[in-house]
Design an enzyme around this catalytic site. Structure first.
Site, PDB file in Angstrom:
ATOM      1  N   SER A 128       0.758  -1.122   0.101  1.00 12.50           N
ATOM      2  CA  SER A 128      -0.032  -0.006  -0.081  1.00 12.50           C
ATOM      3  C   SER A 128       0.811   1.600  -0.017  1.00 12.50           C
ATOM      4  O   SER A 128       0.327   2.261  -0.322  1.00 12.50           O
ATOM      5  CB  SER A 128      -1.051   0.045   1.214  1.00 12.50           C
ATOM      6  OG  SER A 128      -0.301   0.254   2.391  1.00 12.50           O
ATOM      7  N   LYS A 165       0.835   4.890   7.213  1.00 16.88           N
ATOM      8  CA  LYS A 165       0.204   5.615   6.020  1.00 16.88           C
ATOM      9  C   LYS A 165       0.346   7.093   6.214  1.00 16.88           C
ATOM     10  O   LYS A 165       0.773   7.600   7.563  1.00 16.88           O
ATOM     11  CB  LYS A 165      -1.357   5.309   6.180  1.00 16.88           C
ATOM     12  CG  LYS A 165      -2.005   4.078   6.012  1.00 16.88           C
ATOM     13  CD  LYS A 165      -1.852   3.606   4.582  1.00 16.88           C
ATOM     14  CE  LYS A 165      -2.506   2.208   4.316  1.00 16.88           C
ATOM     15  NZ  LYS A 165      -1.757   1.162   5.087  1.00 16.88           N
TER      16      LYS A 165
END
Length: 212
Positions: A128, A165
């Site tokens: 990701s 993230k």
């Protein structure tokens, strides 16, 4: 200079420098004890405490956390390396680097850790964050903090695992943004978000060898 050290302290300091130069990370307390026939761990820490008071080394509360910082007069350069814990699944309600969370230790340059005793590492799962050049199986180095600025690359606790993230704040809503268009943002409420730290470094593993 090693003036002011006892003979045993000087010998231990020299052993520390030799070990770090040869291995890239410091010896464990038990290895120091074995080298100098000191039977108890406490007997070793007495000498290490003295070296720290005299400004020759710096220690944290984790294994292999000895850093040589004093002017020793050594002819060979020492590697200022800090052993930081690699944290796996995180048990709810206990400190991040508690023993039950730690899967091992990784040598990291102090330039990356800022000499903080609380820095830890997380291994990346999935792809990701490939747009941020963070690949699966990489280790990210995390400096613990509970706040972040908009856009920071952070580790956030979701359930009993941490995810890495970019963080985005919009009113009371927090979004965790991947660096891969295949992944949608993760939206969570600000009061439900638990930032555990900011990413300050990256360690990549090639064929089982950690590269820093």
């Amino acid at each position: 200079m090693t003036r002011g050290l006892t003979e045993k302290q000087r010998r231990i300091l020299e052993f520390l420098m030799e070990y770090v130069n040869e291995n890239g990370y410091p010896p464990s307390i038990r290895e120091i004890g074995n080298r100098f026939s000191i039977s108890s761990l406490r007997g070793v820490t007495v000498h290490l405490d003295a070296l720290e008071r005299k400004g020759m080394i710096k220690r944290a509360n984790t294994s292999r956390s000895i850093s040589i910082i004093g002017k020793t007069g050594a002819t060979a350069p020492t590697k200022n390396v800090q052993m930081i814990p690699h944290v796996g699944t995180i048990a709810a309600g206990v400190p991040i680097t508690a023993t039950q969370n730690i899967e091992g230790y990784i040598p990291v340059p102090q330039e990356m850790t800022g000499n903080s005793a609380n820095v830890f590492a997380l291994q990346v799962k999935g792809d990701s964050m490939i747009g941020a050049h963070i690949m699966p199986r990489d280790f990210v180095v995390i400096r613990p903090q509970q706040t972040a600025d908009n856009g920071d690359l952070v580790a956030v606790l979701l359930g009993d695992e941490a995810t890495v993230k970019h963080i985005q704040f919009t009113g009371k809503v927090v979004k965790l943004i991947a660096a891969n268009p295949a992944y949608d943002p993760i939206e969570i409420k600000r009061e439900d978000s638990h930032i555990i730290g900011k990413v300050v470094g990256l360690i990549r593993n090639y064929d089982g060898t950690i590269v820093m």
